[in-house]
Design a protein around this motif. Structure first.
Motif, mmCIF file in Angstrom:
data_model
loop_
_atom_site.group_PDB
_atom_site.id
_atom_site.type_symbol
_atom_site.label_atom_id
_atom_site.label_comp_id
_atom_site.label_asym_id
_atom_site.label_seq_id
_atom_site.Cartn_x
_atom_site.Cartn_y
_atom_site.Cartn_z
ATOM 1 N N LEU A 1 0.832 7.207 -6.721
ATOM 2 C CA LEU A 1 -0.406 7.702 -7.461
ATOM 3 C C LEU A 1 -0.182 9.257 -6.478
ATOM 4 O O LEU A 1 -0.083 10.229 -7.361
ATOM 5 N N ARG B 1 -7.061 5.538 -2.539
ATOM 6 C CA ARG B 1 -6.106 4.300 -1.413
ATOM 7 C C ARG B 1 -7.494 4.041 -1.264
ATOM 8 O O ARG B 1 -8.142 2.798 -0.512
ATOM 9 N N ARG C 1 -1.649 -2.565 -12.645
ATOM 10 C CA ARG C 1 -2.658 -3.301 -11.990
ATOM 11 C C ARG C 1 -4.124 -3.471 -12.032
ATOM 12 O O ARG C 1 -3.874 -4.562 -11.511
ATOM 13 N N ARG D 1 -10.420 3.132 -2.108
ATOM 14 C CA ARG D 1 -11.042 2.600 -3.284
ATOM 15 C C ARG D 1 -9.783 0.801 -3.318
ATOM 16 O O ARG D 1 -10.817 0.325 -3.488
ATOM 17 N N ILE D 2 -8.673 1.756 -3.578
ATOM 18 C CA ILE D 2 -7.892 -0.037 -3.103
ATOM 19 C C ILE D 2 -7.973 -0.554 -1.772
ATOM 20 O O ILE D 2 -8.663 -1.440 -2.501
ATOM 21 N N LEU D 3 -8.368 0.059 -1.004
ATOM 22 C CA LEU D 3 -8.441 -0.927 0.185
ATOM 23 C C LEU D 3 -9.677 -0.940 0.033
ATOM 24 O O LEU D 3 -10.079 -2.741 0.342
ATOM 25 N N THR E 1 0.889 3.984 -2.847
ATOM 26 C CA THR E 1 0.811 5.612 -2.723
ATOM 27 C C THR E 1 1.682 6.574 -3.102
ATOM 28 O O THR E 1 1.033 7.481 -3.616
ATOM 29 N N LEU F 1 0.534 -1.128 -0.047
ATOM 30 C CA LEU F 1 0.374 -0.153 0.316
ATOM 31 C C LEU F 1 1.033 0.825 -0.188
ATOM 32 O O LEU F 1 0.593 2.678 -0.413
ATOM 33 N N LYS G 1 -8.921 4.992 -10.839
ATOM 34 C CA LYS G 1 -9.500 4.540 -10.139
ATOM 35 C C LYS G 1 -8.195 4.108 -9.097
ATOM 36 O O LYS G 1 -8.483 3.720 -8.575
ATOM 37 N N GLY G 2 -6.967 4.108 -9.846
ATOM 38 C CA GLY G 2 -6.000 4.308 -8.481
ATOM 39 C C GLY G 2 -5.745 2.659 -9.189
ATOM 40 O O GLY G 2 -5.828 2.081 -8.662
#
Lengths: 458, 300, 314
Positions: free
Chosen positions: B132, C306, B179, C308-310, B129, B125, B299-300
């Motif tokens: 991003l 983040r 990803r 959304r990712i989570l 981050t 994560l 959406k990341g």
């Protein structure tokens, strides 16, 4: 490539000089006319105090873009091939676009990322930025030894621009001065002649301007208008009003005078008071050359010598409908003059070949080949004696105008900052003058900016 | 009678409704096509202008008012431009840089994107981050230091330097895009069955994940390609050698010492030639882009 | 979940023990990010604290002087205001336009793929081409747009697209509007593609259900499309705002920020100060401030992404 017979290796004057230096030199020079590869050292006299020996290897050379890209490529390829045949040295040239030449040079000088030899501008800035390591080298010894032939062939202005604090750091090549470019058909129709004085400019331009905005009498600039060349107008205005830009020691601004105010006001009035200049001269993308070719301008100056190239490409219908004339005078007759310095850089790993290429590049025959192809004037009288420069009214005018050319880039390392385009103080001031801001206030404001910058350079 | 009349009436009304419906559909369609046509026209008008200017005879280039359709067409510029400036050379340079960027960018981003989509490792994560975040740093902020970096690495004035710059620059975006693609492109059970069949994890990645994600990889690659093909600012700072110039730099060859571009027709021709390759690539990959782009950037 | 130890993922193929395989896969990425982002950003920070004389290659530590100089410079504030107007204006117009185009090209019509490809063309065109081509299209003398309007008798003089700084309100001058319009022309296709992808992810049965309930086209858009698309729209606008804030090419290549800084935005201002006026430290300081200004937006974006990712699970 080329047959030995049409492979010139010496200027006549240079040849005679060296002939005088010693019989052996002369004999070798003569023999070089026949032997292609075997006699590269010929041009350098045997009796030199510092013989250069046999140049070899590679030389990196930078120059800006001139003429049309295809013509420039061919001219340079030919010259490099000839030189290779003669000396065995391979010259790798790179063309630095004018559109980012200023940035490029600043960065390269900062980083020491420079070639062996280059056609640069703002010599004194380069010398200081080179920090005594990679900056242009002192050429006094080579000049004294006659490596470059008789430097008396260069116009005094060009010599002055090639020196820094009394020493040779460059050799001049092209020469840039400016003239009036006018539409002969429009002038005939209005019954006027090209103006000889700045007062006449206003009257002539009024006669040529149409009230519906479809045609204007005059616009100042060499082309790209607001994005590039207005700083040159600033310099020229001071020249013809006989105002020095800087004090004689180049350490202070010297343009806070009534005459300077008059000069700037004259330029501003063309648009704002007399309305003989298009109101949109400060618009990005506006350039006087294109407007002239489109028939919307009757006269534009100070115009560069290369206008005919643009005209042939983009407005062939104008052939025979334009001509050159001497720039108008105010207090004195003057024209901007720039002679591009060619230098050898201090961190060159092949200095011998670099100096030899500089010698070859600035030799009369080489310069005739290049400058007639690029359609540029030259800093050497020998080159300017070529029939090309008498072949048209345009070029005869440029030749005449050269007599009045004055040094325009000041020999101070601060100059690259003062005349930076766009965004430097000269550029900003001229834009603000043309936009009609109060001239007196601008002079005071920019005098202070000048002095701030000049002080930083000591 | 009344019932019959009623029935008729009803039938009539149904018919009328049907006609009106069909009619309105037709109208709707017309309006739809009209609107789409307008959008396409606005998007493409400037290209009409450069194409038409590139085939105008020289004496009509600066006509006032401008000519919309020249009295005669000339294709001379299209044969001349190749020797006027080495546009072929610039295209090859751009192609080399763009292909190199795409290859290296994908070589870094694909495994990373895969790892980030599959494995819940420590720092996953945090890395996401950073990615991003790093795609938000304006290029201008890093340009100057990066110039000195390439110089110190001896990579300025080389195609490698440019490829290196573009590739690492495109990587955050590409990784995020990939990803997302790996997450959604196919059910994970396929990979698990691969593992059971005795594939190594590298084998799963190489033989299962990659082929199944080919469209997403292609779309991501197209973005890297576009970036490298079009980029101007970094190229202007990193490349000076004439023979290494990319197309965007080469297009500035036409501008002379005084900021004027006197070769209008030829320039327009070169502009058309510079634009055609990206248009072709994106027309072909347009379908994949839609999915690739959303997942990656947004959406990341 | 933060960067603290991860939980077991639902797919079960990632054991908790330290496993080198994923690290191996992301190693090149980490190096790339360090090299192209972390190092230059730190170097820019350092540069912003010195007076860097480019010509002499001397760096003198000056603390926050560069920042102070910028904050006292009226041009900096003009450029800053320009950049805000530029960012907000570009997005305010490009987003609805992109959405409208996406809705149009989402319809099941013949030739849809072709139309989509055609609308994308402005976005893929090299900026150098865009800048020069539009310089010509909006020039005072040669603009076909002005010519048509003049021909129709709507205007008497050509529109001063790039020169009319006296037309407009505050930083929103006509030249600024012109460059913004060109920016929108080149940027809306990107938004269209993003929104199209969003539209495609809305299940058809929702529309069917709405239709059965008697919802018209507008109601379906209001009650189905928009609510489902909205999160995507929000985050796209945020991302695009951050990007627009740092734009460089169009303004640099087309107007150089002129006339009189009317179209000057931060990235161009930084470039000019660093590369044209030799003020590297000053340029770096403005760059750092620029980054600082967009930081809140960036943090919102990163936090949202983040989340959304989570929500999806790593």
């Amino acid at each position: 490539m080329t047959s030995p017979s049409d492979r010139p290796s010496l200027t006549r004057r240079g040849f005679l000089t060296r002939l005088g230096a010693g019989v052996a030199t002369g004999a070798l020079a003569v023999s070089s006319q026949g032997a292609a590869r075997s006699a590269p050292a010929v041009i350098r006299s045997v009796g030199l105090s510092k013989p250069l020996g046999q140049p070899s290897g590679e030389v990196r050379f930078w120059t800006q873009n001139y003429g049309s890209p295809e013509v420039q490529k061919k001219a340079l390829d030919d010259l490099v091939a000839k030189y290779r045949a003669e000396s065995g040295v391979e010259v790798r040239y790179e063309i630095v676009n004018w559109s980012d030449a200023s940035n490029r040079w600043n960065l390269s000088m900062q980083a020491g990322d420079v070639p062996d030899v280059a056609d640069c501008f703002w010599l004194s800035s380069r010398i200081v930025a080179g920090r005594g390591e990679w900056g242009p080298i002192n050429l006094d010894d080579y000049v004294a030894e006659g490596v470059f032939g008789d430097v008396g062939r260069f116009y005094p202005l060009a010599v002055e621009e090639s020196k820094y604090q009394g020493s040779w750091y460059a050799l001049p090549w092209r020469f840039d001065t400016r003239i009036i470019n006018y539409r002969t058909d429009y002038f005939a129709e209005a019954g006027v002649e090209p103006p000889a004085t700045t007062d006449q400019v206003v009257d002539v331009a009024k006669a040529l301007t149409k009230s519906d905005g479809s045609r204007y009498g005059v616009a100042l600039s060499s082309g790209g208008g607001s994005l590039t060349t207005y700083h040159h107008i600033w310099m020229w205005l001071l020249q013809i009003w006989d105002v020095p830009m800087l004090t004689p020691d180049y350490k202070q601004a010297a343009f806070n005078t009534p005459a300077a105010a008059e000069a700037f006001q004259w330029a501003a009035d063309l648009t704002l008071k007399h309305k003989v200049t298009p109101p949109n001269i400060l618009t990005p993308g506006f350039d006087t050359q294109t407007e002239f070719m489109a028939g919307r301008l009757a006269m534009t100056f100070p115009m560069t010598a290369s206008f005919p190239i643009a005209q042939r490409e983009t407005a062939p219908q104008l052939e025979g409908q334009y001509a050159g004339a001497l720039l108008p005078k105010a207090m004195v007759q003057a024209a901007p003059g720039f002679s591009a310095p060619v230098v050898v850089f201090g961190n060159s790993k092949n200095r011998e070949a670099a100096v030899d290429w500089l010698r070859y590049y600035t030799a009369t025959e080489s310069q005739i080949a290049l400058c007639t192809a690029y359609e540029l004037a030259n800093s050497s009288r020998e080159v300017m004696a070529d029939p090309f420069y008498r072949s048209s009214q345009w070029w005869q005018t440029i030749g005449e105008q050269s007599e009045f050319a004055k040094m325009t880039d000041m020999p101070t390392p601060a100059w690259s900052e003062l005349s930076a385009f766009p965004g430097g103080p000269i550029y900003n001031m001229m834009n603000e003058v043309l936009a009609g801001q109060p001239v007196d206030e601008l002079i005071i404001k920019y005098e202070a900016q000048f002095n701030d910058i000049l002080t930083r350079y000591g | 009678m009344t019932t019959m009349a009623d029935n008729l009436d009803r039938a009539d009304r149904a018919a009328v409704t049907a006609v009106r419906w069909r009619h309105s559909t037709w109208l709707t369609r017309l309006a739809l096509y009209g609107a789409i046509g307008a959008v396409v026209a606005v998007a493409l008008f400037p290209f009409y202008w450069i194409v038409i200017t590139s085939i105008k005879p020289a004496d009509q280039l600066l006509a006032i008012p401008p000519t919309w359709w020249p009295s005669q067409l000339t294709f001379e510029n299209y044969s001349r431009v190749w020797s006027f400036v080495p546009i072929g050379r610039y295209m090859l340079n751009s192609l080399a840089v763009a292909v190199g960027t795409t290859a290296i960018g994908l070589a870094i981003a694909t495994p990373a994107g895969y790892a980030l989509s599959r494995f819940n490792f420590r720092g996953n994560l945090a890395l996401l981050t950073v990615l991003l975040f790093s795609q938000l740093i304006p290029g201008i902020v890093t340009l100057v230091p990066f110039y000195f970096l390439t110089r110190d690495l001896g990579l300025h004035n080389t195609r490698t330097g440019l490829v290196f710059a573009y590739a690492v620059w495109s990587v955050p975006f590409a990784t995020l895009m990939l990803r997302s693609y790996f997450k959604t492109a196919y059910p994970r059970e396929i990979e698990e069955s691969g593992l059971i069949d005795g594939c190594t994890r590298w084998g799963v990645f190489w033989r299962i994940a990659l082929p199944l994600s080919a469209p997403g990889i292609a779309a991501t690659g197209a973005f890297s390609f576009l970036l490298a093909w079009n980029e101007y600012m970094w190229a202007a700072v990193i490349i000076t050698r004439g023979d290494l110039k990319t197309l965007p730099l080469g297009l500035r060859d036409f501008t002379g010492q005084f900021g004027v571009n006197p070769y209008l027709g030829l320039w327009m021709t070169a502009a058309v030639l510079a634009t055609v390759p990206v248009i072709v690539i994106f027309s072909v990959l347009q379908r994949y882009m839609v999915s690739g782009l959303t997942s990656g950037s947004v959406k990341g | 979940m933060t960067s603290s130890p991860a939980t077991v993922s639902d797919s079960g193929d990632t054991p908790r023990r330290r496993d080198l395989f994923p690290y191996l896969l992301v190693l090149p990425l980490i190096l790339a990010v360090l090299l192209v982002n972390v190092y230059p950003v730190l170097a820019a920070l350092q540069l912003s604290l010195v007076d860097y004389n480019l010509m002499l290659g001397e760096q003198t530590f000056v603390g926050l002087e560069n920042y102070a100089a910028a904050l006292q410079d009226s041009v900096f504030w003009q450029v800053f205001a320009n950049t805000l107007v530029w960012t907000v204006g570009s997005i305010a117009i490009a987003s609805p336009l992109g959405l409208a185009a996406a809705l149009l090209l989402h319809q099941p019509i013949r030739g849809r793929g072709l139309f989509r490809a055609l609308v994308l063309v402005p976005w893929v065109t090299p900026p150098v081409v865009v800048a020069f081509m539009w310089t010509f299209l909006v020039s005072d003398t040669f603009s076909p747009i002005s010519a048509v309007l003049q021909g129709m008798g709507l205007i008497t003089r050509p529109i001063p697209f790039l020169g009319g700084i006296e037309i407009g309100v505050g930083p929103l001058t006509l030249p600024m509007m012109t460059v913004m319009a060109i920016n929108i022309w080149g940027g809306f296709p990107f938004l269209m593609v993003v929104f199209l992808a969003g539209l495609q992810s809305i299940p058809d049965d929702l529309y069917e259900a709405a239709r059965i309930d008697g919802a018209g086209a507008w109601e379906r858009f209001r009650n189905v499309t928009l609510p489902l698309l909205w999160p995507l729209v929000e985050i796209t606008i945020l991302l695009d705002a951050i990007w627009q804030f740092g734009r460089f090419n169009l303004n640099y290549l087309m107007t150089g920020g002129g006339p009189f800084n009317a179209t000057n935005i931060l990235a161009v201002y930084i470039f000019q100060n660093a590369f044209q006026l030799f003020r590297f430290g000053y340029g770096a300081a403005v760059g750092v401030m620029m980054f600082g200004v967009m930081l809140p937006a960036a943090i919102i974006y990163v936090v949202a992404a983040r989340r959304r990712i989570l929500a999806e699970g790593i």
